[in-house]
Write a protein that holds these residues in place. Structure first.
Motif, PDB file in Angstrom:
ATOM      1  N   LYS A  47       0.858  -1.183   0.000  1.00 28.34           N
ATOM      2  CA  LYS A  47       0.000   0.000   0.000  1.00 28.34           C
ATOM      3  C   LYS A  47       0.894   1.233   0.000  1.00 28.34           C
ATOM      4  N   GLY A  48       0.628   2.156  -0.915  1.00 24.02           N
ATOM      5  CA  GLY A  48       1.450   3.351  -1.034  1.00 24.02           C
ATOM      6  C   GLY A  48       1.842   3.604  -2.470  1.00 24.02           C
ATOM      7  N   ASN A  49       2.562   4.691  -2.681  1.00 29.07           N
ATOM      8  CA  ASN A  49       2.936   5.137  -4.021  1.00 29.07           C
ATOM      9  C   ASN A  49       4.405   4.873  -4.318  1.00 29.07           C
ATOM     10  N   TYR A  50       5.290   5.219  -3.388  1.00 29.44           N
ATOM     11  CA  TYR A  50       6.736   5.030  -3.520  1.00 29.44           C
ATOM     12  C   TYR A  50       7.321   5.773  -4.723  1.00 29.44           C
ATOM     13  N   ASN A  51       6.669   6.862  -5.138  1.00 28.84           N
ATOM     14  CA  ASN A  51       7.101   7.674  -6.292  1.00 28.84           C
ATOM     15  C   ASN A  51       7.066   6.893  -7.602  1.00 28.84           C
ATOM     16  N   GLN A  52       6.356   5.792  -7.623  1.00 30.71           N
ATOM     17  CA  GLN A  52       6.295   4.983  -8.836  1.00 30.71           C
ATOM     18  C   GLN A  52       5.226   5.469  -9.812  1.00 30.71           C
ATOM     19  N   ASP A  53       4.519   6.537  -9.451  1.00 31.70           N
ATOM     20  CA  ASP A  53       3.630   7.177 -10.415  1.00 31.70           C
ATOM     21  C   ASP A  53       4.424   7.934 -11.471  1.00 31.70           C
ATOM     22  N   LEU A  54       5.710   8.155 -11.240  1.00 25.80           N
ATOM     23  CA  LEU A  54       6.533   8.948 -12.151  1.00 25.80           C
ATOM     24  C   LEU A  54       6.970   8.175 -13.387  1.00 25.80           C
ATOM     25  N   SER A  55       6.975   6.855 -13.322  1.00 26.52           N
ATOM     26  CA  SER A  55       7.435   6.055 -14.455  1.00 26.52           C
ATOM     27  C   SER A  55       6.873   4.639 -14.379  1.00 26.52           C
ATOM     28  N   PRO A  56       6.433   4.084 -15.513  1.00 30.21           N
ATOM     29  CA  PRO A  56       5.970   2.692 -15.520  1.00 30.21           C
ATOM     30  C   PRO A  56       7.111   1.675 -15.556  1.00 30.21           C
TER      31      PRO A  56
END
Length: 374
Positions: A291-300
């Motif tokens: 659960k969380g984002n971990y800044n992975q919205d920035l790149s697939p």
């Protein structure tokens, strides 16, 4: 007569404008398609560095670890231990264990998370893909860009047997593990951008601070961006592993499940695990969908890795990282003077296309709004 001619001219101009509008809309769609095609090649998008991108709401709220020295044990319904980790585990988190079966956390009781199996051998299709990638090349292949980016959100993380402490603010032993990963990649001819930017203190805002570092690295156009960590499980033997005759530590891949790139990053992690299973069996302990984002919205093609734990000898973690770097170029499809070209490029996955459709949707909506306003 002049009045009629003027009216016709006015009508003529009006008709011409109506004809131009669809052309302009198509032109906008063409621009969007061009950007989409470029994105399909690079497989990620470099976001604009604006306040909305930098200050992501709730980033760091879920991405936390235990600070009491404890850890969680994930068990199946029969009581078999699947994994251990110091990060906080929530109901709904998922795990692809070392045996490639996938589980979902059903409940958390004290320090134990009970998980139900939801799918078996989830890497079967990826195993077939990797098998073709490792074969001798028959034709030239489209490949990933020869650049990998590394950074450390928790830059104080250290290894007690070597540093004498588990935390050195601004200069943790985790940097040396990143250096070893860099060496493994560079030995294969891969260019590496390894950021040693500190992001202390280790609090809920650490991922907000490291977000700036990730954005700067993404501007260089890497084929993947990796946030390098270590775990906090007290038992060193849980990670100690002999890999290809080397004393190393195993590595966990972590995928944030609260962002639009989740499926793309999960597909990417599955490909990496399948490849490592062929290249260095046992090196990848698991894939954890947290659960969380971990800044992975920035790149697939984002990845967070945990290389051993704080009680491991750091030289073992460095060896594990170096082996990971040795295999990664072939798995990514990066061709260098010291690596062979894969038989065929790793195709875009369903998750990759999900991320791409987000961009296409934006351009289509923009074109529709233009027509509506006009």
């Amino acid at each position: 007569m002049k009045t009629l001619l003027k009216e016709k001219n006015n009508k003529g101009v009006l008709i011409m404008n109506k004809r131009i509008l669809p052309i302009v809309a198509l032109f906008m769609l063409a621009i969007g398609s061009g950007i989409l095609a470029q994105a399909a090649v690079t497989t990620y998008f470099t976001p604009e560095e604006n306040l909305m991108v930098l200050n992501l709401p709730k980033l760091g709220f879920w991405e936390n670890e235990r600070d009491d020295g404890g850890y969680y044990t994930i068990m199946d319904e029969e009581g078999n231990v699947l994994d251990k980790m110091s990060r906080v585990i929530y109901v709904g988190d998922e795990l692809i264990a070392e045996d490639n079966n996938q589980y979902r956390v059903d409940r958390v009781v004290g320090d134990t998370a009970i998980a139900k199996i939801i799918s078996k051998d989830v890497l079967a299709e990826y195993d077939e893909l990797i098998q073709t990638v490792f074969q001798e090349p028959l034709v030239p292949a489209q490949t990933s860009k020869n650049l990998v980016a590394l950074y450390h959100t928790h830059s104080a993380e250290s290894y007690v047997p070597n540093e004498g402490t588990e935390s050195i603010p601004g200069n943790g032993g985790i940097f040396k593990v990143g250096d070893s990963l860099t060496q493994g990649l560079e030995k294969k001819g891969v260019n590496v951008k390894h950021s040693r930017t500190p992001h202390e203190p280790r609090d809920a805002n650490a991922y907000q601070r490291s977000r700036r570092t990730a954005l700067q690295l993404l501007k260089t156009g890497p084929s993947t961006i990796i946030d390098v960590h270590r775990d906090g499980v007290p038992d060193p033997d849980f990670y100690n592993k002999e890999i290809a005759g080397n004393n190393a530590t195993s590595i966990r891949l972590v995928v944030g499940r609260q962002n639009q790139n989740m499926q793309a990053n999960l597909d990417f992690a599955k490909t990496v695990k399948a490849g490592m299973n062929k290249y260095y069996p046992g090196l990848i302990k698991s894939i954890f969908m947290a659960k969380g984002n971990y800044n992975q919205d920035l790149s697939p093609r984002s990845m967070l890795i945990e290389v051993g734990t704080h009680t491991n000898d750091r030289t073992r973690a460095e060896t594990g990282a170096k082996l990971f770097g040795d295999a990664l170029p072939t798995i990514l499809g990066i061709v260098t003077p010291t690596t062979k070209a894969p038989t065929k490029a790793i195709p875009a996955t369903g998750g990759d296309w999900t991320a791409l459709w987000w961009i296409l949707g934006i351009f289509l909506i923009g074109g529709a709004l233009f027509l509506l306003v006009s």
